[in-house]
Motif scaffolding. Structure first.
Motif, PDB file in Angstrom:
ATOM      1  N   GLY A  90       0.789  -1.225   0.000  1.00  0.00           N
ATOM      2  CA  GLY A  90       0.000   0.000   0.000  1.00  0.00           C
ATOM      3  C   GLY A  90       0.817   1.269   0.000  1.00  0.00           C
ATOM      4  N   ASN A  91       2.083   1.196   0.337  1.00  0.00           N
ATOM      5  CA  ASN A  91       2.932   2.384   0.363  1.00  0.00           C
ATOM      6  C   ASN A  91       3.861   2.503  -0.838  1.00  0.00           C
ATOM      7  OD1 ASN A  91       2.111   3.592   2.811  1.00  0.00           O
ATOM      8  ND2 ASN A  91       3.254   2.044   3.934  1.00  0.00           N
ATOM      9  N   ARG A  92       4.271   1.398  -1.400  1.00  0.00           N
ATOM     10  CA  ARG A  92       5.304   1.432  -2.435  1.00  0.00           C
ATOM     11  C   ARG A  92       4.872   0.841  -3.771  1.00  0.00           C
ATOM     12  NH1 ARG A  92       8.018   5.209  -0.035  1.00  0.00           N
ATOM     13  NH2 ARG A  92       8.671   4.606   2.021  1.00  0.00           N
ATOM     14  N   GLY A  93       3.620   0.383  -3.878  1.00  0.00           N
ATOM     15  CA  GLY A  93       3.176  -0.194  -5.148  1.00  0.00           C
ATOM     16  C   GLY A  93       3.462  -1.676  -5.201  1.00  0.00           C
ATOM     17  N   ALA A  94       4.407  -2.071  -6.032  1.00  0.00           N
ATOM     18  CA  ALA A  94       4.863  -3.461  -6.168  1.00  0.00           C
ATOM     19  C   ALA A  94       3.803  -4.390  -6.727  1.00  0.00           C
ATOM     20  CB  ALA A  94       5.421  -3.990  -4.844  1.00  0.00           C
ATOM     21  N   GLY A  95       2.917  -3.874  -7.546  1.00  0.00           N
ATOM     22  CA  GLY A  95       1.987  -4.730  -8.276  1.00  0.00           C
ATOM     23  C   GLY A  95       0.645  -4.919  -7.622  1.00  0.00           C
ATOM     24  N   VAL A  96      -0.166  -5.710  -8.296  1.00  0.00           N
ATOM     25  CA  VAL A  96      -1.516  -6.041  -7.856  1.00  0.00           C
ATOM     26  C   VAL A  96      -1.697  -7.545  -7.994  1.00  0.00           C
ATOM     27  CG1 VAL A  96      -3.974  -5.783  -8.407  1.00  0.00           C
ATOM     28  CG2 VAL A  96      -2.467  -3.788  -8.496  1.00  0.00           C
ATOM     29  N   ALA A  97      -2.289  -8.152  -6.962  1.00  0.00           N
ATOM     30  CA  ALA A  97      -2.595  -9.582  -6.973  1.00  0.00           C
ATOM     31  C   ALA A  97      -4.087  -9.774  -7.213  1.00  0.00           C
ATOM     32  CB  ALA A  97      -2.193 -10.218  -5.648  1.00  0.00           C
ATOM     33  N   HIS A  98      -4.409 -10.657  -8.140  1.00  0.00           N
ATOM     34  CA  HIS A  98      -5.788 -11.053  -8.402  1.00  0.00           C
ATOM     35  C   HIS A  98      -5.912 -12.494  -7.920  1.00  0.00           C
ATOM     36  CE1 HIS A  98      -6.502  -7.582 -11.114  1.00  0.00           C
ATOM     37  NE2 HIS A  98      -5.220  -7.747 -11.389  1.00  0.00           N
ATOM     38  N   LEU A  99      -6.796 -12.734  -6.950  1.00  0.00           N
ATOM     39  CA  LEU A  99      -6.898 -14.048  -6.328  1.00  0.00           C
ATOM     40  C   LEU A  99      -8.210 -14.716  -6.726  1.00  0.00           C
ATOM     41  CD1 LEU A  99      -5.591 -13.111  -2.762  1.00  0.00           C
ATOM     42  CD2 LEU A  99      -4.292 -13.708  -4.825  1.00  0.00           C
ATOM     43  N   PHE A 100      -8.141 -16.022  -7.004  1.00  0.00           N
ATOM     44  CA  PHE A 100      -9.302 -16.764  -7.493  1.00  0.00           C
ATOM     45  C   PHE A 100      -9.437 -18.102  -6.793  1.00  0.00           C
ATOM     46  CE2 PHE A 100      -8.278 -13.904 -10.931  1.00  0.00           C
ATOM     47  CZ  PHE A 100      -9.525 -13.482 -11.378  1.00  0.00           C
TER      48      PHE A 100
END
Length: 180
Positions: free
Chosen positions: A114-124
């Motif tokens: 939440g502070n530095r970014g580092a991508g997005v995870a999509h969980l299924f």
């Protein structure tokens, strides 16, 4: 609440396709100035908690460079540019494990940091998974496909055997959904 304002950005390191580091110049809502806020850009990715028709989790026992020892891991991988997360999850399940599933549920889209970014995870959560042929994983580390019961997965999660946060998260969320 007011948003932070991005005043300027500078690329510090660019290693496509997996890593870009930027330096952001930020102004906070109270007017404070932060000229050196590091921001990390990595590709979005999916993790899939897949459950077979006989209620077994499709997992890997594997090594990862940044993890000490063996870990249990779900199916996962990076999205291709412009790829829909669900389609990426379905592709990764088939490619890595040789399984396909007829029922899919999104467990959420989460910022990695939440502070530095580092991508997005999509969980299924993928249910009713059936084996259709040998998978062709492109992971660099050695891995073994394992099918574990729900009880075994609950015990493994409690024991810390999923050693990457996103892996533990997708498994924990899947277990919560299965309890409904």
């Amino acid at each position: 609440m007011q948003a932070w304002k991005l005043r300027n950005r500078e690329i510090v390191l660019h290693q496509p396709p997996f890593l870009t580091v930027e330096r952001h110049h930020i102004e906070l809502p109270d007017g404070r100035d932060i000229p050196n806020w590091q921001w990390i850009i990595t590709p979005e990715y999916v993790n899939v908690a897949a459950i077979t028709v006989d209620q077994r989790f499709v997992l890997f026992r594997q090594e990862k460079y940044a993890v000490e020892g063996l870990s249990l891991a779900p199916v996962g991988g990076y999205l291709e540019p412009g790829e829909d997360p669900l389609l990426a999850a379905q592709r990764e399940l088939r490619e890595e494990s040789g399984y396909v599933a007829s029922e899919w549920e999104c467990l959420g889209r989460y910022a990695v940091d939440g502070n530095r970014g580092a991508g997005v995870a999509h969980l299924f959560l993928a249910r009713q998974a059936t084996f259709v042929g040998k998978g062709e994983s492109d992971d660099l580390e050695a891995q073994e496909l394992v099918l574990l019961s729900i009880d075994d997965v609950q015990q493994a999660l409690a024991a810390g055997e999923f050693k990457v946060l996103a892996w533990a998260t997708v498994i924990a969320l899947a277990l919560l959904r299965l309890q409904r």
